[in-house]
Design a protein around this motif. Structure first.
Motif, short mmCIF file in Angstrom:
data_model
loop_
_atom_site.label_atom_id
_atom_site.label_comp_id
_atom_site.label_asym_id
_atom_site.label_seq_id
_atom_site.Cartn_x
_atom_site.Cartn_y
_atom_site.Cartn_z
N LEU A 54 0.80 -0.68 0.34
CA LEU A 54 -0.14 -0.08 0.07
C LEU A 54 0.93 1.17 -0.28
O LEU A 54 0.99 2.09 0.65
CB LEU A 54 -0.76 -0.03 1.35
CG LEU A 54 -2.15 0.53 0.80
CD1 LEU A 54 -3.07 0.46 2.00
CD2 LEU A 54 -1.56 2.28 0.85
N ALA A 55 1.52 2.03 -1.11
CA ALA A 55 2.22 2.72 -1.26
C ALA A 55 2.33 3.07 -2.72
O ALA A 55 2.04 1.94 -3.75
CB ALA A 55 3.79 2.12 -1.18
N GLU A 64 -4.03 13.11 -3.30
CA GLU A 64 -4.09 11.77 -4.55
C GLU A 64 -3.41 11.06 -3.90
O GLU A 64 -3.48 9.66 -4.26
CB GLU A 64 -3.35 12.31 -5.32
CG GLU A 64 -3.01 11.44 -6.35
CD GLU A 64 -3.64 11.02 -7.42
OE1 GLU A 64 -3.57 10.58 -8.18
OE2 GLU A 64 -4.70 12.02 -7.75
N VAL A 65 -3.21 10.69 -2.81
CA VAL A 65 -2.17 9.95 -1.71
C VAL A 65 -3.67 8.77 -1.10
O VAL A 65 -3.80 7.59 -1.17
CB VAL A 65 -1.35 9.81 -1.16
CG1 VAL A 65 -1.59 8.57 0.80
CG2 VAL A 65 -0.12 10.52 -1.28
N ARG A 66 -4.71 10.31 -0.30
CA ARG A 66 -5.85 9.10 -0.46
C ARG A 66 -6.37 8.82 -1.47
O ARG A 66 -7.14 7.97 -0.71
CB ARG A 66 -7.12 10.96 -0.06
CG ARG A 66 -6.28 11.20 1.63
CD ARG A 66 -6.04 10.77 3.28
NE ARG A 66 -4.98 9.94 2.79
CZ ARG A 66 -3.24 10.49 3.68
NH1 ARG A 66 -3.60 11.34 3.98
NH2 ARG A 66 -2.57 9.86 3.30
N ARG A 67 -6.73 9.53 -1.92
CA ARG A 67 -7.49 8.84 -3.56
C ARG A 67 -7.40 6.68 -3.97
O ARG A 67 -7.90 6.64 -3.73
CB ARG A 67 -7.82 10.03 -4.20
CG ARG A 67 -8.49 9.36 -5.39
CD ARG A 67 -8.59 10.05 -6.86
NE ARG A 67 -6.93 9.82 -7.78
CZ ARG A 67 -6.98 8.29 -8.32
NH1 ARG A 67 -7.55 7.90 -8.58
NH2 ARG A 67 -5.45 8.41 -8.60
N PHE A 133 -0.21 0.43 7.50
CA PHE A 133 -2.09 0.83 7.19
C PHE A 133 -2.54 2.46 6.68
O PHE A 133 -1.47 3.13 5.92
CB PHE A 133 -2.55 1.18 8.33
CG PHE A 133 -3.60 0.85 9.16
CD1 PHE A 133 -4.21 0.01 10.32
CD2 PHE A 133 -4.45 1.93 8.84
CE1 PHE A 133 -4.79 -0.40 10.22
CE2 PHE A 133 -6.29 1.18 9.10
CZ PHE A 133 -6.20 0.50 9.92
N ASP A 134 -3.17 2.61 6.56
CA ASP A 134 -3.35 4.35 5.40
C ASP A 134 -4.16 4.86 6.40
O ASP A 134 -4.26 4.66 7.55
CB ASP A 134 -4.36 3.88 4.72
CG ASP A 134 -5.78 3.24 5.32
OD1 ASP A 134 -6.32 3.90 5.81
OD2 ASP A 134 -6.27 1.86 5.18
N PHE A 135 -4.67 6.47 5.96
CA PHE A 135 -4.77 7.04 6.86
C PHE A 135 -5.28 7.19 7.95
O PHE A 135 -5.31 7.84 9.27
CB PHE A 135 -5.13 8.67 5.78
CG PHE A 135 -6.48 8.69 5.27
CD1 PHE A 135 -7.99 8.93 6.04
CD2 PHE A 135 -7.01 7.14 4.48
CE1 PHE A 135 -8.67 9.19 5.51
CE2 PHE A 135 -8.11 7.59 3.75
CZ PHE A 135 -9.28 7.87 4.50
#
Length: 238
Positions: A54-55, A64-67, A133-135
């Motif tokens: 996940l990168a 853009e990262v969140r999308r 993990f993500d945001f």
């Protein structure tokens, strides 16, 4: 001498309140798809295990990262259910599932996490998180009252690289202002946490809560432990 200690997040500091497959299957029934929990769990493990990290590289705008994070998870969920059945409205299901796992109420902190982190912080150590993990991790750590212990939180999507790539570890070390030999990393994955940290020259600790060992198993600058409570003893030994 250890000056900084980094922790993996999910599976190390906290975990889901119920098995992931159960949540996926339970919410799926609300959207008209009834599939067995064990089938969902097995399909999720296959989809997640085969997924790229996940990168998405460096130089991207935060929005853009969140999308891309959301798109990454949408693809994993789609792959999970592809062999199991079709939703009438997959997007609605995914929206509900994504929001569910963003809610700190659906996660539970390890009972030893807060006291261990407080003791380490009192000892003057810098503390950080290194996670794939993500945001949503920021909200979860806040809700579990764990953010206050950390000097830095490094997630793969923002670092541009995912564990086990060394670049995500390098980014966390740089933020803490320490070298690899001054740092320790603790996680629950041999492949994503233990092996890459050790290869980089960090003290590496694998937490295995199913282990029958009562005491830490230490070899050089590596250790295997069965609970977070052993972190303090191991850190003092390194």
């Amino acid at each position: 001498m250890i000056r900084a200690i980094f922790f993996d997040a999910a599976g190390t500091l906290f975990d889901a309140r119920e098995p992931i497959g159960r949540t996926y299957a339970r919410l799926a029934r609300d959207f008209g798809l009834d599939v067995p929990e064990d089938s969902v769990a097995a399909s999720f493990r296959r989809a997640f295990g085969a997924a790229p990290g996940l990168a998405f590289g460096l130089g991207l705008r935060p929005d853009e990262v969140r999308r891309l994070e959301r798109g990454w998870w949408r693809q994993r969920v789609s792959e999970t259910f592809a062999p199991l059945g079709q939703f009438q409205d997959f997007d609605a299901y995914f929206d509900a599932l994504f929001a569910y796992f963003a809610n700190p109420d659906h996660w539970i902190a390890d009972l030893e996490a807060a006291p261990v982190l407080q003791r380490l912080k009192n000892d003057g150590l810098k503390l950080g998180v290194i996670s794939n993990f993500d945001f949503r991790l920021y909200r979860i750590l806040d809700g579990l009252d764990l953010t206050r212990f950390f000097d830095s939180i490094t997630i793969s999507s923002e670092a541009g690289y995912a564990k086990p790539r060394r670049e995500v570890y390098d980014a966390a070390l740089a933020r803490a202002g320490v070298t690899a030999d001054e740092a320790m990393h603790i996680g629950d994955s041999e492949h994503l946490d233990f092996a890459p940290a050790a290869a980089l020259g960090m003290a590496a600790v694998l937490i295995d809560r199913g282990s029958p060992r009562d005491a830490p198993s230490v070899a050089g600058r590596t250790a295997r432990i069965c609970s977070l409570a052993s972190v303090i003893e191991v850190a003092q030994g390194f």
